[in-house]
Design an enzyme around this catalytic site. Structure first.
Site, PDB file in Angstrom:
ATOM      1  N   MET A 179     -96.083 -26.692 108.125  1.00 34.36           N
ATOM      2  CA  MET A 179     -97.501 -26.840 107.833  1.00 34.36           C
ATOM      3  C   MET A 179     -97.690 -26.895 106.310  1.00 34.36           C
ATOM      4  SD  MET A 179     -99.263 -24.505 110.741  1.00 34.36           S
ATOM      5  CE  MET A 179    -100.840 -25.320 110.523  1.00 34.36           C
ATOM      6  N   ASP A 205     -99.785 -38.390 115.718  1.00 36.47           N
ATOM      7  CA  ASP A 205     -99.851 -37.202 114.858  1.00 36.47           C
ATOM      8  C   ASP A 205     -99.727 -35.945 115.713  1.00 36.47           C
ATOM      9  OD1 ASP A 205    -100.007 -35.959 112.402  1.00 36.47           O
ATOM     10  OD2 ASP A 205    -102.205 -35.842 112.409  1.00 36.47           O
ATOM     11  N   GLU A 206     -99.292 -34.847 115.128  1.00 35.97           N
ATOM     12  CA  GLU A 206     -99.083 -33.576 115.836  1.00 35.97           C
ATOM     13  C   GLU A 206     -98.197 -33.777 117.067  1.00 35.97           C
ATOM     14  OE1 GLU A 206     -99.995 -30.831 114.472  1.00 35.97           O
ATOM     15  OE2 GLU A 206    -101.591 -31.392 113.093  1.00 35.97           O
ATOM     16  N   CYS A 220     -92.395 -17.470  96.582  1.00 35.39           N
ATOM     17  CA  CYS A 220     -91.497 -17.656  95.432  1.00 35.39           C
ATOM     18  C   CYS A 220     -91.593 -19.032  94.774  1.00 35.39           C
ATOM     19  CB  CYS A 220     -90.052 -17.372  95.851  1.00 35.39           C
ATOM     20  SG  CYS A 220     -89.310 -18.718  96.801  1.00 35.39           S
ATOM     21  N   CYS A 276     -87.350 -16.274 101.969  1.00 38.08           N
ATOM     22  CA  CYS A 276     -88.533 -15.426 102.171  1.00 38.08           C
ATOM     23  C   CYS A 276     -88.862 -15.281 103.657  1.00 38.08           C
ATOM     24  CB  CYS A 276     -89.726 -15.995 101.402  1.00 38.08           C
ATOM     25  SG  CYS A 276     -89.472 -15.983  99.612  1.00 38.08           S
TER      26      CYS A 276
HETATM   27 ZN    ZN Z   1     -89.613 -18.306  99.084  1.00 36.48          ZN
END
Ligand code: ZN
Length: 197
Positions: free
Chosen positions: A19, A89-90, A149, A181
């Site tokens: 996303m 789409d999607e 980050c 992350c």
């Molecule tokens: Zn990150």
């Protein structure tokens, strides 16, 4: 139904990513170029995606092109007539039939452009996307930016604890994360849940 239309330029292009990675913007960019060249374009999306509008493909920065919501992949074959380009789409929300439907259209000379999430909120391959990538001529993986980050992000991390596979929403529900992350947050969550027992 498309057999009278055996042109050579049929192909499948996949635009995938997390996303907030710009998938729909990339889809719209390709469609605008096709329309500028007077090619006939049709856009479909699954009925489940009713975030903003029933009739438009709307990206997050609100460039939009009219689209047709369909209840199944099969319906695309019935509705796509006299077109040069079919955009979907999607695509992750469609059933596995979408792979065959895209193959039929491409075999019959249609340029098929498919955009969708390649992974769900848990980082698993999503719906028909992996199979579509396998049969596609071209694949573009686009990236968001990790909100923690700043590295390129490929995961759509869900901020809520809901386990439903389909949870439509915006920035309050999901955040893009990089691998590091994403793993860090999931490890923290697991340790909180185990220490709570
Ligand atoms: Zn990150």
């Amino acid at each position: 139904m498309f057999l009278e239309n055996q042109k050579k330029n049929g192909r499948i292009e996949v635009i995938c990513g997390s996303m907030f990675s710009g998938k729909t913007e990339e889809l719209i960019r390709r469609l605008k170029r096709a329309r500028f060249a007077n090619q006939r374009v049709e856009i479909f999306k699954p009925l489940v995606d009713v975030r903003y509008s029933q009739e438009e493909v709307v990206s997050h920065d609100s460039h939009s092109i009219p689209s047709t919501p369909v209840d199944s992949a099969e319906s695309i074959l019935l509705l796509a007539h006299n077109v040069d380009v079919v955009a979907i789409d999607e695509a992750q929300f469609f059933d596995m039939n979408l792979v065959r439907v895209c193959q039929v259209m491409a075999n019959n000379g249609i340029r098929v452009i498919v955009a969708g999430l390649d992974m769900d909120f848990q980082g698993n391959p999503f719906g028909p996307m992996p199979d579509l990538m396998a049969v596609a001529e071209h694949i573009s993986k686009v990236h968001a930016i990790c909100v923690r980050c700043g590295d390129p992000a490929q995961y759509s991390h869900r901020l809520s604890e809901s386990k439903r596979l389909v949870e439509l929403g915006e920035k309050d529900v999901y955040e893009p994360l990089c691998r590091h992350c994403f793993n860090q947050i999931n490890n923290e969550r697991t340790s909180i849940h185990t220490s709570g027992n």
